[in-house]
Scaffold this motif. Structure first.
Motif, mmCIF file in Angstrom:
data_model
loop_
_atom_site.group_PDB
_atom_site.id
_atom_site.type_symbol
_atom_site.label_atom_id
_atom_site.label_comp_id
_atom_site.label_asym_id
_atom_site.label_seq_id
_atom_site.Cartn_x
_atom_site.Cartn_y
_atom_site.Cartn_z
ATOM 1 N N VAL A 65 -4.160 -33.793 12.343
ATOM 2 C CA VAL A 65 -5.147 -34.822 12.886
ATOM 3 C C VAL A 65 -4.669 -36.172 12.346
ATOM 4 O O VAL A 65 -4.882 -36.473 11.003
ATOM 5 C CB VAL A 65 -6.816 -34.713 12.459
ATOM 6 C CG1 VAL A 65 -7.579 -35.370 13.299
ATOM 7 C CG2 VAL A 65 -7.118 -33.040 12.760
ATOM 8 N N LYS A 69 -6.628 -41.180 14.600
ATOM 9 C CA LYS A 69 -7.718 -40.686 15.233
ATOM 10 C C LYS A 69 -9.086 -40.573 14.257
ATOM 11 O O LYS A 69 -10.318 -40.955 14.540
ATOM 12 C CB LYS A 69 -7.409 -39.162 15.573
ATOM 13 C CG LYS A 69 -6.928 -39.332 17.052
ATOM 14 C CD LYS A 69 -6.698 -37.854 17.689
ATOM 15 C CE LYS A 69 -6.142 -37.824 18.961
ATOM 16 N NZ LYS A 69 -6.039 -36.410 19.456
ATOM 17 N N VAL A 70 -8.817 -40.236 13.026
ATOM 18 C CA VAL A 70 -9.748 -39.726 12.170
ATOM 19 C C VAL A 70 -10.561 -41.027 11.819
ATOM 20 O O VAL A 70 -12.153 -41.137 11.954
ATOM 21 C CB VAL A 70 -9.225 -39.551 10.799
ATOM 22 C CG1 VAL A 70 -10.529 -39.364 9.679
ATOM 23 C CG2 VAL A 70 -8.637 -38.021 10.988
ATOM 24 N N LEU A 397 -14.405 -30.559 13.104
ATOM 25 C CA LEU A 397 -13.724 -31.409 13.926
ATOM 26 C C LEU A 397 -14.424 -32.501 14.684
ATOM 27 O O LEU A 397 -13.963 -33.619 15.005
ATOM 28 C CB LEU A 397 -12.602 -30.698 14.886
ATOM 29 C CG LEU A 397 -11.729 -30.102 14.210
ATOM 30 C CD1 LEU A 397 -10.984 -29.141 15.478
ATOM 31 C CD2 LEU A 397 -10.252 -30.957 13.508
ATOM 32 N N ALA A 401 -13.284 -36.356 13.785
ATOM 33 C CA ALA A 401 -12.497 -37.189 15.010
ATOM 34 C C ALA A 401 -13.129 -36.943 16.446
ATOM 35 O O ALA A 401 -12.509 -37.219 17.312
ATOM 36 C CB ALA A 401 -10.982 -36.840 15.067
ATOM 37 N N GLN A 405 -10.771 -34.717 19.444
ATOM 38 C CA GLN A 405 -10.200 -33.673 18.761
ATOM 39 C C GLN A 405 -10.535 -32.371 19.081
ATOM 40 O O GLN A 405 -9.852 -31.170 19.039
ATOM 41 C CB GLN A 405 -10.277 -34.277 17.216
ATOM 42 C CG GLN A 405 -9.398 -33.290 16.304
ATOM 43 C CD GLN A 405 -7.867 -33.664 16.824
ATOM 44 O OE1 GLN A 405 -7.406 -34.560 16.913
ATOM 45 N NE2 GLN A 405 -6.940 -32.509 16.645
ATOM 46 N N TYR A 409 -8.266 -29.046 20.186
ATOM 47 C CA TYR A 409 -8.302 -27.899 19.350
ATOM 48 C C TYR A 409 -8.554 -26.833 20.486
ATOM 49 O O TYR A 409 -7.489 -25.666 20.224
ATOM 50 C CB TYR A 409 -9.565 -27.844 18.387
ATOM 51 C CG TYR A 409 -9.643 -26.536 17.773
ATOM 52 C CD1 TYR A 409 -9.019 -26.081 16.592
ATOM 53 C CD2 TYR A 409 -10.573 -25.665 18.233
ATOM 54 C CE1 TYR A 409 -9.348 -25.096 16.173
ATOM 55 C CE2 TYR A 409 -10.605 -24.220 17.844
ATOM 56 C CZ TYR A 409 -10.071 -23.981 16.535
ATOM 57 O OH TYR A 409 -10.295 -22.862 15.902
#
Length: 652
Positions: A65, A69-70, A397, A401, A405, A409
């Motif tokens: 990740v 994005k985070v 997740l 994010a 995200q 996934y």
């Protein structure tokens, strides 16, 4: 509150991420507080899913990740660097090229495999404790099968097709489960008999998965044996050599793939910082004996040596309920959150809190189709346990994010998984090539263009003829801008698609009558989906049309309908913004259906529109060039970065 507070987080694991997210949420509008996260990699690794990458079930990106994005447009600054040393007296962390000053330090440096000092193990085994480990193992297993096919020496071939996993904890069992499934795939690919492949799990204790209840352990054991795995419990490993695993009873296992998952140590780097560790050696109380690199902390998740240093995650040593905290994800997340809370308390002058764990249970997967779990006292196995594991991952997740995200996934686990190694097998993974969709895209587009052109021919843009759209409103409702002379036009039951559709309806009715002379039809497709004067159409008309759109001048309303139909058609024909054109097409179909003016034989418009929500416009369409340009622009905007509304991935 003090000014100019610098918070430094070393390590972007579960603990570091949890602390950073909580701190950012608190201080996102406070310029006096800076938050810096230092990690040597540009991504957060989902450590609990590494076995899926190593076992070739999912692609490598599924466990990575990106920090872009985070943290998106948040105030957390990510520095890709490696901290070499920390001067706790000067509150400085140093890398080879930079000095990081801090007021508060979060240490989330993680853990390492523990080889227990057994000779030859570290040098001759694969581990599964990092992204690099997973990739190395993935390529090795692929290579082993390819080479084994060409090996004529029986003993060498058997050695190459023997896979030994040391340790029957979560990591070992999950890795063995992936090998079981991948074995079948590779055997089919290389025409290797499944009976030639051995998957052996070696465990020094007398049972597998000691942290789980006996009934769940029995289910896992039964499943693995049923699928050809060998479980050697009560068997200690005493040494390793190239291609050989030595057992305590004097026997040995010849293998080209020896995977060590038998223990978790502290962290070598953390061990060298000079901070206090827990008790060492034989004089430490049984069950409370620390290993190298686990840092001693207080119940406020502070180092016992420095109150402004907060070790979190796998590299901490803390006794709770007479047991040391387990090195699991929930420990890392919860200690990270407690550390963040107490840093906030120190900055704001509020009360700190003491750590209290709140573990929700455990779950272990054996490949992509089977799992067992005990979450919040609810025991599950099989499909339901596997679904629970996916739900837990999605829950994590979405906090890290966002929905983007989570969608990534789901794509990796189900939609892009063409091996069928999921609880839905391969049902979600099959894809249609875009060029096969081209004819229906062109046809749907032309139909919308002709509908708009036909309305022009019927006088929809000739305002002197009055309203042509009054049939969408209740009897007696007069649209804004309608001349009094045109009042008698209201209530005329013109079809959605004008005279062309009326003629088509008549043709279908005639055909139905003709057919019914020899065969009694079971469904009349010439009927509207909802009756024009029925409950659904009446509710929609009175709620939305009469109360909202009646105030829109009929000229504007009719112009809007004509333009929307033509623009939908042109966009679909040209393959330009196909997703949006298809979405508007579906919305138009739903509106006209709820109005009681959409026929069953026209329902294909809606289904075709849904089909193109999958991006069929890139086949011989302008979207091939336009969409990547706008994705890059959109992903770089602040709103996309702040809300995680990315298309694929961030642009900066």
């Amino acid at each position: 509150m003090g000014n100019g507070k610098n918070i430094l987080i070393v390590g972007g694991g579960y603990g570091g991420i949890s602390a950073a997210k909580k701190l950012e949420k608190k201080y996102k509008h406070n310029d006096d507080v800076t938050i810096t996260l230092v990690d040597k990699r540009p991504f957060h690794t989902l450590m609990t899913e590494l076995h899926e990458v190593a076992g070739h079930r999912v692609e490598p990106d599924s466990v990575r990740v990106p920090y872009a994005k985070v943290f998106g447009a948040s105030k957390v600054k990510v520095s890709l660097d490696t901290i070499d040393s920390i001067d706790f007296g000067k509150n400085q962390a140093r890398s080879a090229t930079k000095v990081y000053d801090y007021d508060y330090l979060v240490l989330g440096s993680g853990a390492e495999p523990n080889f227990f000092g057994i000779p030859g193990i570290k040098e001759n085994s694969f581990t599964l404790w990092s992204f690099d480990d997973a990739m190395k193992l993935r390529y090795h297993i692929d290579d082993v099968f390819e080479k084994a096919v060409a090996e004529q020496d029986r003993a060498k071939r058997q050695k190459m097709l023997t896979f030994v996993v040391a340790g029957a904890g979560f990591t070992g069992i999950e890795m063995a489960g992936e090998l079981i499934e991948w074995r079948d795939t590779m055997c089919a690919k290389w025409l290797v008999p499944v009976s030639e492949v051995r998957i052996i799990v070696v465990e020094a204790l007398n049972s597998i998965l000691p942290i789980l209840e006996e009934d769940l352990r029995d289910k896992v054991e039964h499943y693995m044996k049923k699928h050809g795995a060998e479980l050697l419990t009560g068997t200690a490993i005493v040494g390793g050599e190239p291609g050989l695993v030595k057992l305590k009873d004097g026997s040995a296992l010849a293998t080209s793939t020896f995977i060590w998952t038998a223990g978790v140590d502290g962290n070598t780097w953390a061990d060298g910082l000079g901070l206090s560790n827990g008790p060492f050696g034989k004089d430490a109380p049984e069950g409370k004996r620390n290993r190298r690199g686990r840092l001693l902390i207080t119940d406020e998740i502070r180092s016992v040596d420095h109150p402004n240093v907060f070790p979190v995650g796998d590299n901490i040593w803390f006794i709770e309920n007479e047991k040391p905290l387990p090195q699991i994800v929930e420990t890392a997340v919860q200690t990270g959150e407690t550390a963040a809370h107490n840093i906030i308390a120190a900055i704001d002058g509020s009360a700190p809190k003491k750590f209290k764990s709140n573990f929700h249970g455990f779950m272990v997967s054996v490949g992509g189709k089977y799992a067992v779990s005990n979450a919040m006292g609810i025991k599950l196995s099989g499909l339901f346990a596997m679904a629970m594991k996916h739900i837990v991952n999605l829950h994590y997740l979405i906090g890290v994010a966002g929905f983007n995200q989570c969608w990534e996934y789901l794509k990796h686990e189900f939609l892009n998984n063409d091996s069928g190694r999921t609880i839905v097998h391969g049902f979600g993974s099959y894809k249609t090539r875009g060029y096969w969709l081209l004819p229906i895209r062109l046809w749907l587009g032309l139909m919308w263009v002709f509908e708009g052109i036909n309305k022009i021919g019927e006088g929809w843009l000739n305002w002197a003829q009055g309203s042509k759209s009054g049939w969408m409103f209740s009897s007696g409702i007069v649209q804004s801008g309608v001349p009094p002379a045109a009042d008698d036009l209201f209530g005329a039951a013109e079809d959605l698609f004008g005279s062309v559709a009326v003629e088509a309806a008549d043709a279908v009715s005639s055909a139905t009558v003709t057919v019914n002379t020899t065969f009694e039809g079971v469904w009349d497709f010439s009927r509207t989906i909802f009756a024009t004067d029925g409950a659904v159409a009446t509710w929609f008309r009175t709620t939305f049309m009469d109360n909202l759109l009646a105030y829109v001048p009929f000229q504007g309303f009719q112009l809007m309908v004509v333009l929307v139909e033509i623009l939908i058609g042109l966009a679909l024909v040209g393959g330009l913004f196909t997703w949006w054109a298809a979405a508007v097409s579906c919305v138009m179909c739903v509106i006209f259906s709820l109005s009681g003016l959409f026929y069953w034989y026209q329902l294909w418009f809606l289904f075709a529109g849904i089909l193109f929500l999958g991006g069929g416009g890139r086949a011989f369409g302008l979207d091939c060039w336009v969409v990547p340009f706008f994705k890059k622009w959109w992903n770089g905007t602040k709103i996309a970065r702040r809300l995680y509304w990315y298309q694929d991935g961030p642009s900066k």
